[in-house]
Write an enzyme that holds these catalytic residues in place. Structure first.
Site, PDB file in Angstrom:
ATOM      1  N   TYR A   1      23.032  38.281  92.242  1.00  0.00           N
ATOM      2  CA  TYR A   1      22.456  38.569  90.922  1.00  0.00           C
ATOM      3  C   TYR A   1      21.942  37.299  90.258  1.00  0.00           C
ATOM      4  O   TYR A   1      22.623  36.278  90.225  1.00  0.00           O
ATOM      5  CB  TYR A   1      23.513  39.191  90.011  1.00  0.00           C
ATOM      6  CG  TYR A   1      23.903  40.602  90.379  1.00  0.00           C
ATOM      7  CD1 TYR A   1      22.937  41.617  90.436  1.00  0.00           C
ATOM      8  CD2 TYR A   1      25.227  40.927  90.640  1.00  0.00           C
ATOM      9  CE1 TYR A   1      23.308  42.924  90.753  1.00  0.00           C
ATOM     10  CE2 TYR A   1      25.597  42.222  90.953  1.00  0.00           C
ATOM     11  CZ  TYR A   1      24.631  43.212  91.007  1.00  0.00           C
ATOM     12  OH  TYR A   1      24.993  44.494  91.313  1.00  0.00           O
TER      13      TYR A   1
ATOM     14  N   LYS B   1      56.907  40.303  83.653  1.00  0.00           N
ATOM     15  CA  LYS B   1      55.827  40.971  82.910  1.00  0.00           C
ATOM     16  C   LYS B   1      54.511  40.796  83.664  1.00  0.00           C
ATOM     17  O   LYS B   1      54.415  39.977  84.591  1.00  0.00           O
ATOM     18  CB  LYS B   1      55.739  40.378  81.506  1.00  0.00           C
ATOM     19  CG  LYS B   1      55.301  38.910  81.480  1.00  0.00           C
ATOM     20  CD  LYS B   1      55.500  38.278  80.109  1.00  0.00           C
ATOM     21  CE  LYS B   1      55.000  36.842  80.118  1.00  0.00           C
ATOM     22  NZ  LYS B   1      55.492  36.082  78.948  1.00  0.00           N
TER      23      LYS B   1
HETATM   24  C1  LIG Z   1      56.196  34.914  79.381  1.00  0.00           C
HETATM   25  C2  LIG Z   1      57.386  34.435  78.653  1.00  0.00           C
HETATM   26  C3  LIG Z   1      58.283  33.537  79.258  1.00  0.00           C
HETATM   27  C4  LIG Z   1      58.038  32.903  80.614  1.00  0.00           C
HETATM   28  O1  LIG Z   1      57.267  31.744  80.472  1.00  0.00           O
HETATM   29  P1  LIG Z   1      56.897  30.866  81.768  1.00  0.00           P
HETATM   30  O2  LIG Z   1      56.130  29.743  81.199  1.00  0.00           O
HETATM   31  O3  LIG Z   1      56.066  31.746  82.636  1.00  0.00           O
HETATM   32  O4  LIG Z   1      58.168  30.499  82.416  1.00  0.00           O
HETATM   33  C5  LIG Z   1      59.428  33.225  78.562  1.00  0.00           C
HETATM   34  N1  LIG Z   1      59.674  33.739  77.347  1.00  0.00           N
HETATM   35  C6  LIG Z   1      58.829  34.591  76.730  1.00  0.00           C
HETATM   36  C7  LIG Z   1      59.167  35.121  75.391  1.00  0.00           C
HETATM   37  C8  LIG Z   1      57.647  34.953  77.348  1.00  0.00           C
HETATM   38  O5  LIG Z   1      56.802  35.776  76.741  1.00  0.00           O
END
Ligand SMILES: *Cc1c(COP(=O)(O)O)cnc(C)c1O
Length: 398
Positions: A277, A41
């Site tokens: 800035y 993701k």
């Molecule tokens: C993002 C996510 C993960 C991965 O978590 P990490 O800490 O990056 O390994 C696992 N499960 C769900 C439901 C998530 O949203």
């Protein structure tokens, strides 16, 4: 976009071999029967979804996990034909298109299950669902009292197949006290026990990276959902400490991402000059200033103003003044040989120096997840073989 690397202002180099090693490390920690769902993701935590979806099989992923259907479609276009779980909500209007991509869905409401049931029936093949259960995160998930209702619903809905029960830990990476995580796990087992009384053969999953690192045996079940660790980044200092305490032997993870830019301008400014800035940095000596063409709109956090370093010619150079929308300034006074178009590392290694996501996160008072996932998706991702994977699907060798 169709550019050779020397035409890029800023880019990310992604070390696929590092991701392969990290996934192998997770594989070794897990019980042999557990699969790995590689979480891609948020543009693969900034590493480039298309690139990693295309390579996922060779990297050692059994499954891919995304937040939403658009990401799933991109992963399919990139060539991933294996199991693919949507972990977030899918709008009703998108379900028909989504079903056509042969996805697994995270479900926790009747309306989605009913809609998927109709779509599964129409295609004469059930759509696989992962029923998310509430164990104390209060994000997604059904309550324990609701489980019988949902199991009944699946039992009378041939268009959907209940593949898994899943849960997500709320407090496993931010602490070395894992009592809350263990209580969540006990709660999860109550769901699993109830499902077992119905003789269902499910594939439960619960673990994120920190869960695998700290409690591989207890949390793995059928599948571990591994994100941050696969990219070579520790979920937190606490996870690092807990893992070392558990194993007595440090687990090594290899950061895969190097974020680079190049010097756009070199100039000398006097002592007493107010840089950028708000004039928030005033030079205390005649200063060799470099201007770098990257800023907060690229994901270089404005909270890094006056606090972070960049790497030039293998040495640290402090960021001077405020991070602008598309530019930052840095002090290269101690880098006399610096030239326009020199490569600069914002995140990653150059020579003997390294800037880790955790370093930038502690300066910006956030977590490494946010540092990498907010690197703009419009920045090209480049593989070690110099293939440029640009946003929108084109890629070329250069
Ligand atoms: C993002 C996510 C993960 C991965 O978590 P990490 O800490 O990056 O390994 C696992 N499960 C769900 C439901 C998530 O949203």
């Amino acid at each position: 976009m169709d550019r050779a690397r020397n035409q890029l202002l800023t880019w990310c180099e992604v070390d696929l071999a590092a991701i392969r090693r990290n996934l192998r490390t997770f594989r070794e920690l897990l019980p042999p029967a557990a699969g790995i769902l590689f979480v891609v993701k948020a543009n693969a935590y900034g590493h480039g979804l298309e690139l990693l979806a295309a390579e996922a099989a060779s990297l050692g992923a059994d499954w891919l996990g995304v937040h939403q259907v658009d990401e799933a479609a991109a992963a399919r276009r990139a060539g991933w034909s294996g199991p693919l779980l949507v972990m977030g909500y899918t709008p009703q209007a998108l379900l028909p298109e989504a079903a056509g991509l042969d996805l697994d869905f995270t479900v926790y409401d009747g309306a989605t299950i009913h809609a998927l049931e109709a779509l599964g029936r129409a295609r004469a093949r059930p759509i696989r669902c992962h029923l998310k259960v509430e164990t104390g995160t209060y994000r997604q998930g059904i309550a324990l009292e609701e489980l019988p209702h949902y199991l009944d619903l699946f039992a009378r809905s041939p268009g959907v197949a209940l593949h898994a029960l899943s849960m997500h830990f709320a407090n496993i990476e931010d602490t070395t006290d894992h009592s809350y995580a263990m209580a969540q796990l006990a709660r999860f087992r109550e769901f699993l026990d109830q499902a077992a009384t119905r003789g269902l053969r499910l594939h439960p999953h619960a673990a994120c990276s920190a869960a695998v690192l700290v409690f591989p045996g207890e949390t793995a079940f059928a599948l571990a959902r591994v994100g941050i660790g696969a990219y070579g980044i520790w979920p937190s200092r606490e996870t690092l400490a807990s893992t070392a305490a558990r194993t007595g032997q440090p687990v090594r993870l290899h950061p895969a991402l190097t974020w680079k830019t190049r010097v756009a301008e070199v100039k000398s400014i006097p002592a007493g000059a107010a840089v950028g800035y708000g004039g928030s940095h005033r030079t205390t000596r005649p200063t060799r200033l470099v201007v770098l063409p990257v800023g907060y709109s690229d994901g270089y956090d404005r909270r890094l103003s006056n606090l972070a370093d960049v790497l030039i010619r293998g040495r640290r150079a402090p960021v001077l003044g405020r991070v602008c929308m598309n530019m930052i300034m840095a002090d290269a006074t101690d880098h006399p040989a610096v030239e326009v178009e020199d490569e600069v590392v914002l995140l990653g290694r150059q020579g003997d120096e390294e800037i880790r996501a955790a370093d930038l996160a502690s300066i910006a008072q956030t977590i490494p997840y946010e540092i990498v996932s907010r690197i703009s998706p419009s920045i090209p991702r480049v593989t070690p073989d110099q293939r440029i994977v640009a946003p929108g699907g084109s890629s070329r060798s250069g």
